[in-house]
Enzyme design. Structure first.
Site, PDB file in Angstrom:
ATOM      1  N   HIS A  85       0.873  -1.171   0.000  1.00 29.21           N
ATOM      2  CA  HIS A  85       0.000   0.000   0.000  1.00 29.21           C
ATOM      3  C   HIS A  85       0.915   1.227   0.000  1.00 29.21           C
ATOM      4  CE1 HIS A  85      -2.817   2.918   1.856  1.00 29.21           C
ATOM      5  NE2 HIS A  85      -3.777   2.102   1.515  1.00 29.21           N
ATOM      6  N   ASP A 132       3.075  -4.741   8.052  1.00 29.01           N
ATOM      7  CA  ASP A 132       1.882  -3.902   7.935  1.00 29.01           C
ATOM      8  C   ASP A 132       0.681  -4.833   8.073  1.00 29.01           C
ATOM      9  OD1 ASP A 132      -0.384  -2.665   6.983  1.00 29.01           O
ATOM     10  OD2 ASP A 132       0.559  -1.805   5.199  1.00 29.01           O
ATOM     11  N   GLN A 141      -4.536  -5.200   6.950  1.00 29.57           N
ATOM     12  CA  GLN A 141      -5.525  -6.102   6.355  1.00 29.57           C
ATOM     13  C   GLN A 141      -5.497  -7.487   6.978  1.00 29.57           C
ATOM     14  OE1 GLN A 141      -7.777  -5.055   4.317  1.00 29.57           O
ATOM     15  NE2 GLN A 141      -6.920  -3.054   3.857  1.00 29.57           N
ATOM     16  N   LYS A 146     -10.310  -0.771  10.741  1.00 21.61           N
ATOM     17  CA  LYS A 146     -10.463  -1.923   9.854  1.00 21.61           C
ATOM     18  C   LYS A 146     -10.773  -3.196  10.642  1.00 21.61           C
ATOM     19  CE  LYS A 146      -7.229  -0.292   6.279  1.00 21.61           C
ATOM     20  NZ  LYS A 146      -8.068   0.483   5.381  1.00 21.61           N
ATOM     21  N   CYS A 194      -4.810   2.745  -3.571  1.00 21.54           N
ATOM     22  CA  CYS A 194      -3.567   3.223  -2.960  1.00 21.54           C
ATOM     23  C   CYS A 194      -2.424   2.247  -3.205  1.00 21.54           C
ATOM     24  CB  CYS A 194      -3.728   3.475  -1.465  1.00 21.54           C
ATOM     25  SG  CYS A 194      -4.853   4.809  -1.105  1.00 21.54           S
TER      26      CYS A 194
END
Lengths: 147, 422
Positions: B139, B216, B219, B242, B380
């Site tokens: 991202h 990261d 997600q 999220k 993104c």
């Protein structure tokens, strides 16, 4: 559904699938790039200016149905117009797609974009080619962005 | 009396099996609405998830009863607010299975967490000629902070390539690790492709060369259990919004040893232990990295969100979402002219696709008129779009409240797309 049919009128679908003047002209003397970062639409518009008259227009790039059809119809509509007439049309077109004006009398074929005003998020798509035109007329070097 | 207590316990207890999606949906008031006259089908969960009543009420209760600034007042409300905030930190610690709660830093979101590491750890450890390794599926928020750092330091950003399935090419990744590598920063799960990266193997490979690893987890955290001790990653970042929590709050996990050695991120209140005009002594962890009044209510909401998903169980959520994913893939494969982007063997419930001859933006507009909310665009991740040579995709991403009927609504919507756009 009725809203969708107003947005995606036959003329728009036709121009998006078979864009007119979609080519790289050999003798253009003005060009500008337009970019819509939101959806990744990117077009390059080529003009041939003879004094203050636009004698030829063409474009290349990729985009959604609305932005492609808008660029295609722009190139058809503005051939033979003066730069002043082109800018005046942009004003009227902008008012149409943002819902500021209802009348479509002087817009000719461009009136098919009246449905865009019901989809505010698509205004950027419809006006990308026009912003690019403005940049080309002003001799802008930097690509225009709708952001 | 004893019977009554037992009964009230039973009422509040969620049955462990089977997964009752209709009951889950009752917790999300926002889902009960029509959009353009059609029932809302919310499939933009990778952008943000909806919030259960429990999260909304926790924030509301905080503002109605306990609101105050933290770590300062001697009064009752400040005491309660501080307690609520630190309870949130402990919940996050358990959620990630971190060793200590001081390893949990509250930030605005994943983006800020990564920027924090780039601007503190990165600034100190990265010099001219050094390298930072990322992957081709990152991202923008795990690309740009490193680009800024590399530019500033004269360092080099190396990008591990991916194959056509959307998986990291392992040998190529290994080749990038070397004596100049100062950090590996990769996504746990791709927001576009759904690819689940082999993060444990990535960490192990990097650690063999003493290279720290940032993951990261934006997600990943909503879709599977995360155990930072088992992974042995050095940093882990995720966003509250999220994972069914509020916007504006996120988490940076860092190993205490690394965090202690890092300079502060921002200067201000709460991050100091003493200030004179000549010298400031910084506070201990985690406060050193939490300058200014934090998002206290957001942390309370995030704590409630963690309680919510933990009660259902992330394994069960993952299993149910995998069912939805397989169902969606099966049905989408039959839609004429549809190509899915990304077919990783380990994949979370995220599907990106393109429809032949149609731009995603037009697809999204028609789907919206059918009540189906999807994301269209580059998500993104422009370099990833370039990798697959598409300007944009349409993305459907699933959450624990989505249903098989909603998969059908998506497919029906795509047939409508063809009908309208040809």
């Amino acid at each position: 559904m009725s809203d969708l049919r107003t947005l995606y009128q036959e003329v728009i679908l036709d121009h998006s699938k078979r864009p007119r003047n979609f080519r790289l002209p050999a003798d253009s003397n003005r060009q500008a790039e337009g970019f819509n970062p939101l959806c990744g639409d990117r077009i390059t518009l080529y003009l041939k200016l003879d004094g203050d008259r636009i004698t030829d227009l063409a474009f290349q790039g990729s985009g959604c149905a609305i932005s492609t059809a808008s660029a295609s119809l722009l190139t058809e509509t503005l051939r033979g117009k003066t730069t002043a007439e082109a800018e005046e049309l942009f004003g009227k077109f902008h008012d149409l797609v943002t819902g500021k004006a209802k009348g479509t009398d002087s817009l000719g074929k461009l009136a098919v974009f009246s449905g865009v005003s019901e989809f505010p998020i698509r205004v950027k798509c419809a006006t990308l080619a026009w912003h690019t035109l403005k940049s080309a007329l002003e001799g802008g070097e930097k690509p225009v962005s709708t952001e | 009396m004893g019977t009554a207590t037992t009964a009230s316990h039973d009422v509040g207890h969620r049955p462990r099996r089977p997964f009752d999606v209709q009951r889950v949906r009752e917790d999300f008031p926002i889902l009960k609405q029509e959009v353009h006259g059609k029932p809302l089908v919310y499939l933009d969960n990778a952008a943000t998830t909806q919030k259960p009543r429990q999260v909304i009420e926790a924030e509301q209760q905080f503002y109605l009863h306990d609101n105050s600034n933290i770590h300062r007042g001697v009064h009752e409300l400040s005491e309660r607010a501080t307690q609520a905030y630190e309870d949130g930190r402990e919940k996050v610690r358990r959620f990630l299975n971190a060793r200590e709660s001081r390893e949990i830093i509250f930030v605005r979101g994943t983006t800020e967490a990564i920027n924090l590491v780039a601007q503190t750890f990165g600034r100190e450890r990265v010099g001219a000629g050094d390298e930072i390794v990322i992957s081709a599926m990152e991202h923008h928020s795990n690309i740009v902070p490193w680009q800024i750092l590399c530019q500033e330091k004269g360092a080099r950003l190396r990008v591990a390539p991916i194959n056509d399935r959307g998986e990291l090419i392992w040998e190529e990744f290994l080749k990038l690790l070397g004596a100049r590598t100062r950090l590996v920063a990769v996504t746990h799960v791709s927001n576009v492709l759904g690819t689940v990266n082999p993060v444990k193997a990535i960490v192990d490979a990097a650690h063999r060369l003493d290279i720290p690893v940032l993951l990261d987890g934006a997600q990943a955290a909503p879709h599977q259990p995360v155990d930072v001790q088992a992974l042995d990653c050095d940093f882990y970042a995720f966003s509250g919004h999220k994972v069914y929590g509020p916007t504006g709050v996120g988490v940076l996990y860092g190993k205490a040893k690394l965090l202690e050695a890092m300079p502060p991120y921002q200067g201000g209140g709460d991050m100091i232990s003493s200030v004179t005009f000549e010298k400031t002594t910084y506070n201990t962890l985690p406060y050193k990295f939490e300058a200014g009044t934090p998002n206290v209510a957001g942390v309370v909401g995030l704590g409630a969100a963690i309680d919510y998903v933990s009660e259902i169980g992330l394994e069960r959520i993952a299993a149910y979402e995998q069912e939805l994913l397989q169902d969606a893939i099966r049905k989408l494969e039959k839609v004429p002219g549809l190509t899915m982007i990304g077919a990783a063997r380990q994949k979370a419930a995220v599907i990106s696709f393109v429809l032949e001859g149609l731009h995603p933006h037009d697809v999204g507009t028609v789907l919206d008129q059918e009540g189906v909310a999807v994301r269209t665009g580059h998500h993104c991740a422009q370099p990833l779009m370039d990798r697959f040579q598409v300007p944009a995709t349409t993305r459907a991403s699933f959450a624990l409240y989505n249903t098989h009927q909603e998969v059908d609504a998506l497919v029906a919507g795509l047939h409508k797309v063809r009908e309208v756009l040809g």
